[in-house]
Scaffold this motif. Structure first.
Motif, PDB file in Angstrom:
ATOM      1  N   VAL A  28       0.841  -1.201   0.000  1.00 45.10           N
ATOM      2  CA  VAL A  28       0.000   0.000   0.000  1.00 45.10           C
ATOM      3  C   VAL A  28       0.875   1.251   0.000  1.00 45.10           C
ATOM      4  O   VAL A  28       0.587   2.225  -0.703  1.00 45.10           O
ATOM      5  CB  VAL A  28      -0.966  -0.011   1.206  1.00 45.10           C
ATOM      6  N   ALA A  29       1.958   1.225   0.744  1.00 51.25           N
ATOM      7  CA  ALA A  29       2.869   2.371   0.782  1.00 51.25           C
ATOM      8  C   ALA A  29       3.514   2.600  -0.583  1.00 51.25           C
ATOM      9  O   ALA A  29       3.613   3.744  -1.041  1.00 51.25           O
ATOM     10  CB  ALA A  29       3.935   2.157   1.843  1.00 51.25           C
ATOM     11  N   ILE A  30       3.929   1.529  -1.235  1.00 48.14           N
ATOM     12  CA  ILE A  30       4.571   1.665  -2.547  1.00 48.14           C
ATOM     13  C   ILE A  30       3.580   2.203  -3.575  1.00 48.14           C
ATOM     14  O   ILE A  30       3.919   3.093  -4.374  1.00 48.14           O
ATOM     15  CB  ILE A  30       5.171   0.317  -2.991  1.00 48.14           C
ATOM     16  N   ILE A  31       2.366   1.701  -3.555  1.00 47.27           N
ATOM     17  CA  ILE A  31       1.342   2.192  -4.488  1.00 47.27           C
ATOM     18  C   ILE A  31       1.044   3.661  -4.209  1.00 47.27           C
ATOM     19  O   ILE A  31       0.901   4.462  -5.145  1.00 47.27           O
ATOM     20  CB  ILE A  31       0.077   1.326  -4.389  1.00 47.27           C
ATOM     21  N   SER A  32       0.969   4.033  -2.947  1.00 46.31           N
ATOM     22  CA  SER A  32       0.704   5.432  -2.600  1.00 46.31           C
ATOM     23  C   SER A  32       1.837   6.343  -3.052  1.00 46.31           C
ATOM     24  O   SER A  32       1.590   7.434  -3.567  1.00 46.31           O
ATOM     25  CB  SER A  32       0.498   5.569  -1.092  1.00 46.31           C
ATOM     26  N   ILE A  33       3.065   5.898  -2.876  1.00 42.78           N
ATOM     27  CA  ILE A  33       4.209   6.700  -3.319  1.00 42.78           C
ATOM     28  C   ILE A  33       4.212   6.848  -4.835  1.00 42.78           C
ATOM     29  O   ILE A  33       4.512   7.930  -5.365  1.00 42.78           O
ATOM     30  CB  ILE A  33       5.524   6.090  -2.790  1.00 42.78           C
ATOM     31  N   TYR A  34       3.832   5.803  -5.541  1.00 40.70           N
ATOM     32  CA  TYR A  34       3.725   5.890  -7.001  1.00 40.70           C
ATOM     33  C   TYR A  34       2.656   6.911  -7.403  1.00 40.70           C
ATOM     34  O   TYR A  34       2.873   7.732  -8.296  1.00 40.70           O
ATOM     35  CB  TYR A  34       3.392   4.514  -7.591  1.00 40.70           C
ATOM     36  N   LYS A  35       1.510   6.867  -6.721  1.00 42.17           N
ATOM     37  CA  LYS A  35       0.445   7.828  -7.036  1.00 42.17           C
ATOM     38  C   LYS A  35       0.877   9.258  -6.703  1.00 42.17           C
ATOM     39  O   LYS A  35       0.528  10.191  -7.426  1.00 42.17           O
ATOM     40  CB  LYS A  35      -0.832   7.468  -6.264  1.00 42.17           C
ATOM     41  N   ILE A  36       1.629   9.426  -5.636  1.00 42.89           N
ATOM     42  CA  ILE A  36       2.140  10.757  -5.286  1.00 42.89           C
ATOM     43  C   ILE A  36       3.036  11.271  -6.410  1.00 42.89           C
ATOM     44  O   ILE A  36       2.932  12.429  -6.825  1.00 42.89           O
ATOM     45  CB  ILE A  36       2.903  10.720  -3.950  1.00 42.89           C
ATOM     46  N   ALA A  37       3.921  10.411  -6.894  1.00 48.11           N
ATOM     47  CA  ALA A  37       4.856  10.825  -7.952  1.00 48.11           C
ATOM     48  C   ALA A  37       4.133  11.169  -9.244  1.00 48.11           C
ATOM     49  O   ALA A  37       4.521  12.104  -9.944  1.00 48.11           O
ATOM     50  CB  ALA A  37       5.876   9.718  -8.195  1.00 48.11           C
ATOM     51  N   THR A  38       3.078  10.433  -9.560  1.00 47.73           N
ATOM     52  CA  THR A  38       2.386  10.692 -10.825  1.00 47.73           C
ATOM     53  C   THR A  38       1.419  11.872 -10.733  1.00 47.73           C
ATOM     54  O   THR A  38       1.216  12.573 -11.721  1.00 47.73           O
ATOM     55  CB  THR A  38       1.616   9.447 -11.301  1.00 47.73           C
ATOM     56  N   LEU A  39       0.833  12.114  -9.570  1.00 49.14           N
ATOM     57  CA  LEU A  39      -0.157  13.183  -9.451  1.00 49.14           C
ATOM     58  C   LEU A  39       0.428  14.518  -8.995  1.00 49.14           C
ATOM     59  O   LEU A  39      -0.256  15.536  -9.081  1.00 49.14           O
ATOM     60  CB  LEU A  39      -1.259  12.770  -8.469  1.00 49.14           C
ATOM     61  N   TRP A  40       1.643  14.527  -8.500  1.00 47.27           N
ATOM     62  CA  TRP A  40       2.198  15.759  -7.923  1.00 47.27           C
ATOM     63  C   TRP A  40       2.268  16.897  -8.941  1.00 47.27           C
ATOM     64  O   TRP A  40       1.934  18.034  -8.629  1.00 47.27           O
ATOM     65  CB  TRP A  40       3.575  15.485  -7.335  1.00 47.27           C
ATOM     66  N   SER A  41       2.667  16.594 -10.156  1.00 45.69           N
ATOM     67  CA  SER A  41       2.800  17.658 -11.159  1.00 45.69           C
ATOM     68  C   SER A  41       1.441  18.106 -11.706  1.00 45.69           C
ATOM     69  O   SER A  41       1.317  19.221 -12.198  1.00 45.69           O
ATOM     70  CB  SER A  41       3.691  17.188 -12.306  1.00 45.69           C
ATOM     71  N   ILE A  42       0.433  17.250 -11.604  1.00 41.71           N
ATOM     72  CA  ILE A  42      -0.894  17.596 -12.111  1.00 41.71           C
ATOM     73  C   ILE A  42      -1.656  18.468 -11.105  1.00 41.71           C
ATOM     74  O   ILE A  42      -2.104  19.565 -11.434  1.00 41.71           O
ATOM     75  CB  ILE A  42      -1.700  16.326 -12.441  1.00 41.71           C
ATOM     76  N   ASP A  43      -1.828  17.943  -9.895  1.00 42.40           N
ATOM     77  CA  ASP A  43      -2.557  18.671  -8.859  1.00 42.40           C
ATOM     78  C   ASP A  43      -2.050  18.242  -7.486  1.00 42.40           C
ATOM     79  O   ASP A  43      -2.442  17.191  -6.988  1.00 42.40           O
ATOM     80  CB  ASP A  43      -4.058  18.397  -8.971  1.00 42.40           C
ATOM     81  N   PRO A  44      -1.182  19.042  -6.887  1.00 39.68           N
ATOM     82  CA  PRO A  44      -0.595  18.658  -5.586  1.00 39.68           C
ATOM     83  C   PRO A  44      -1.625  18.489  -4.471  1.00 39.68           C
ATOM     84  O   PRO A  44      -1.402  17.749  -3.535  1.00 39.68           O
ATOM     85  CB  PRO A  44       0.357  19.804  -5.264  1.00 39.68           C
ATOM     86  N   LYS A  45      -2.770  19.147  -4.564  1.00 46.15           N
ATOM     87  CA  LYS A  45      -3.776  19.036  -3.514  1.00 46.15           C
ATOM     88  C   LYS A  45      -4.361  17.620  -3.437  1.00 46.15           C
ATOM     89  O   LYS A  45      -4.774  17.183  -2.371  1.00 46.15           O
ATOM     90  CB  LYS A  45      -4.892  20.052  -3.724  1.00 46.15           C
ATOM     91  N   GLU A  46      -4.431  16.927  -4.537  1.00 49.18           N
ATOM     92  CA  GLU A  46      -4.976  15.563  -4.554  1.00 49.18           C
ATOM     93  C   GLU A  46      -4.010  14.550  -3.951  1.00 49.18           C
ATOM     94  O   GLU A  46      -4.420  13.446  -3.605  1.00 49.18           O
ATOM     95  CB  GLU A  46      -5.326  15.146  -5.975  1.00 49.18           C
ATOM     96  N   THR A  47      -2.758  14.913  -3.838  1.00 51.88           N
ATOM     97  CA  THR A  47      -1.770  13.955  -3.340  1.00 51.88           C
ATOM     98  C   THR A  47      -1.725  13.858  -1.818  1.00 51.88           C
ATOM     99  O   THR A  47      -1.110  12.932  -1.296  1.00 51.88           O
ATOM    100  CB  THR A  47      -0.363  14.315  -3.852  1.00 51.88           C
ATOM    101  N   TYR A  48      -2.380  14.771  -1.117  1.00 55.82           N
ATOM    102  CA  TYR A  48      -2.301  14.764   0.343  1.00 55.82           C
ATOM    103  C   TYR A  48      -2.855  13.485   0.955  1.00 55.82           C
ATOM    104  O   TYR A  48      -2.323  12.982   1.930  1.00 55.82           O
ATOM    105  CB  TYR A  48      -3.004  15.982   0.936  1.00 55.82           C
ATOM    106  N   ILE A  49      -3.916  12.952   0.392  1.00 55.90           N
ATOM    107  CA  ILE A  49      -4.479  11.705   0.922  1.00 55.90           C
ATOM    108  C   ILE A  49      -3.505  10.543   0.700  1.00 55.90           C
ATOM    109  O   ILE A  49      -3.368   9.666   1.556  1.00 55.90           O
ATOM    110  CB  ILE A  49      -5.872  11.406   0.324  1.00 55.90           C
ATOM    111  N   PHE A  50      -2.811  10.546  -0.422  1.00 56.36           N
ATOM    112  CA  PHE A  50      -1.840   9.491  -0.694  1.00 56.36           C
ATOM    113  C   PHE A  50      -0.597   9.632   0.183  1.00 56.36           C
ATOM    114  O   PHE A  50       0.014   8.635   0.562  1.00 56.36           O
ATOM    115  CB  PHE A  50      -1.465   9.463  -2.179  1.00 56.36           C
ATOM    116  N   ILE A  51      -0.230  10.862   0.508  1.00 52.60           N
ATOM    117  CA  ILE A  51       0.866  11.073   1.448  1.00 52.60           C
ATOM    118  C   ILE A  51       0.493  10.499   2.811  1.00 52.60           C
ATOM    119  O   ILE A  51       1.291   9.823   3.459  1.00 52.60           O
ATOM    120  CB  ILE A  51       1.221  12.572   1.550  1.00 52.60           C
ATOM    121  N   PHE A  52      -0.748  10.750   3.227  1.00 55.26           N
ATOM    122  CA  PHE A  52      -1.235  10.203   4.487  1.00 55.26           C
ATOM    123  C   PHE A  52      -1.195   8.672   4.465  1.00 55.26           C
ATOM    124  O   PHE A  52      -0.717   8.044   5.412  1.00 55.26           O
ATOM    125  CB  PHE A  52      -2.659  10.702   4.755  1.00 55.26           C
ATOM    126  N   PHE A  53      -1.706   8.062   3.381  1.00 53.02           N
ATOM    127  CA  PHE A  53      -1.693   6.601   3.273  1.00 53.02           C
ATOM    128  C   PHE A  53      -0.270   6.054   3.302  1.00 53.02           C
ATOM    129  O   PHE A  53      -0.005   5.027   3.918  1.00 53.02           O
ATOM    130  CB  PHE A  53      -2.387   6.136   1.995  1.00 53.02           C
TER     131      PHE A  53
END
Length: 67
Positions: free
Chosen positions: A15-40
């Motif tokens: 789950v942590a690895i998947i969340s980190i992957y989502k953080i990396a892919t979504l950070w440049s698009i919309d950083p606000k959406e990545t906060y939940i994945f950072i939490f996970f």
């Protein structure tokens, strides 16, 4: 029982690895959406470390009781 504890450790790590992957892919698009994945990711890594420490204590206690 110990095998189940070992699998749950790696489930949290996955789950942590998947969340980190989502953080990396979504950070440049919309950083606000990545906060939940950072939490996970943070919670999953913390749970992985907690479960690993708990499993090792459980194994040590089982080993001590057998002796």
């Amino acid at each position: 029982m110990i095998k189940i504890l070992r699998y749950t450790e790696y489930l949290y790590l996955a789950v942590a690895i998947i969340s980190i992957y989502k953080i990396a892919t979504l950070w440049s698009i919309d950083p606000k959406e990545t906060y939940i994945f950072i939490f996970f990711a943070v919670v999953s890594i913390a749970m992985f470390l907690f479960r690993r420490r708990y499993r090792k204590r459980f194994e040590q206690r089982k080993k001590d009781n057998q002796q």
